[in-house]
Design an enzyme around this catalytic site. Structure first.
Site, PDB file in Angstrom:
ATOM      1  N   GLY A  24       0.824  -1.202   0.000  1.00  0.00           N
ATOM      2  CA  GLY A  24       0.000   0.000   0.000  1.00  0.00           C
ATOM      3  C   GLY A  24       0.853   1.243   0.000  1.00  0.00           C
ATOM      4  N   GLY A  25       0.249   2.362  -0.411  1.00  0.00           N
ATOM      5  CA  GLY A  25       0.994   3.605  -0.450  1.00  0.00           C
ATOM      6  C   GLY A  25       2.158   3.501  -1.421  1.00  0.00           C
ATOM      7  N   MET A  26       3.342   3.812  -0.932  1.00  0.00           N
ATOM      8  CA  MET A  26       4.530   3.805  -1.781  1.00  0.00           C
ATOM      9  C   MET A  26       5.339   2.523  -1.665  1.00  0.00           C
ATOM     10  SD  MET A  26       6.028   7.671  -1.465  1.00  0.00           S
ATOM     11  CE  MET A  26       6.578   7.377   0.214  1.00  0.00           C
ATOM     12  N   LYS A  44      11.247  -3.793   3.411  1.00  0.00           N
ATOM     13  CA  LYS A  44      10.364  -2.811   2.787  1.00  0.00           C
ATOM     14  C   LYS A  44      10.891  -2.481   1.401  1.00  0.00           C
ATOM     15  CE  LYS A  44       8.241   1.734   3.564  1.00  0.00           C
ATOM     16  NZ  LYS A  44       8.102   2.868   4.513  1.00  0.00           N
ATOM     17  N   ASP A 148       3.551  11.562  11.629  1.00  0.00           N
ATOM     18  CA  ASP A 148       2.402  10.783  11.161  1.00  0.00           C
ATOM     19  C   ASP A 148       1.962   9.771  12.213  1.00  0.00           C
ATOM     20  OD1 ASP A 148       0.376  10.237   9.361  1.00  0.00           O
ATOM     21  OD2 ASP A 148       1.565   8.836   8.159  1.00  0.00           O
TER      22      ASP A 148
END
Length: 213
Positions: A24-26, A44, A148
């Site tokens: 998800g995301g980047m 990652k 965040d």
């Protein structure tokens, strides 16, 4: 759809991908095994999702900054980074693998039962978060602002230890700077500074902690 690295791939002749944990995301998160020792790590991968060249460069810069920041940190509530590298034009980050679930998952399960999270447990998690924020905000030579903080970025291990994850938009505080270079954050938790009114500092993280609680 951007292809992720296939399961079974061995990177750097050392890390074998055995499971896709999340995408998800980047980025995508994998469970990997170190071939020499059998030790399990989290890997990652930065996904090249943007068609805009400038955006791709910004995403890579953020990924590299996350790797750089995490490699300088040592705290029981932060996953330890052990490697950062590029392989076959893709960028990877290797860190501690956390067994548990995030607070968003815990909250959703509790709400589905029509219940609430126990206050004593919430306060214990909050104390751990406060300790790790204190560590980041007093980091030398410059403070680190997480930026965040939200339930989805707070993992709880099976032993009850809180781990802050996803330092993708964390940044060092720039003395004398009026605003952040990039405006990021999750809108439901973001302080006014996240929206561009001023530079985010330690107070912004405290604001998002309050919103999370």
């Amino acid at each position: 759809m951007i292809d992720i690295t296939p399961l079974g791939t061995v990177l750097k002749n050392k890390y074998q991908i055995i499971e896709l944990v999340k995408r998800g995301g980047m980025g995508a998160i994998f469970k990997v095994k170190e071939t020499s020792s059998g030790k399990i790590w989290a890997l990652k991968e930065l996904l090249d999702l943007d068609t805009d060249q400038q955006e791709r460069e910004n995403n890579l810069k953020m990924f590299q900054e996350e790797a750089r920041l995490l490699s300088t940190l040592s705290h029981p509530n932060i996953p330890q980074v052990v490697a950062y590298f590029a392989d076959n034009n893709k960028n990877y980050l290797v860190m501690d693998f956390i067994t548990g679930e995030n607070l968003e998952e815990k909250l959703n399960k509790t709400l589905q039962k029509g219940e609430m999270l126990p206050l004593k447990q919430v306060l214990e998690w909050a104390c751990q978060i406060c300790r790790v924020l204190d560590y980041l905000h007093n980091h030398k030579p410059t403070p680190i602002i997480f930026r965040d903080l939200k339930p989805a970025n707070i993992m709880v291990t099976n032993e009850g230890i809180v781990k802050l994850i996803d330092f993708g938009i964390a940044r060092t505080y720039k003395i004398g700077k009026r605003k952040d270079t990039f405006i990021f954050g999750t809108i439901n938790y973001a302080s006014p500074e996240h929206r561009g009114s001023a530079q985010t500092d330690h107070r912004s993280d405290i604001y998002t902690l309050g919103a999370t609680l």
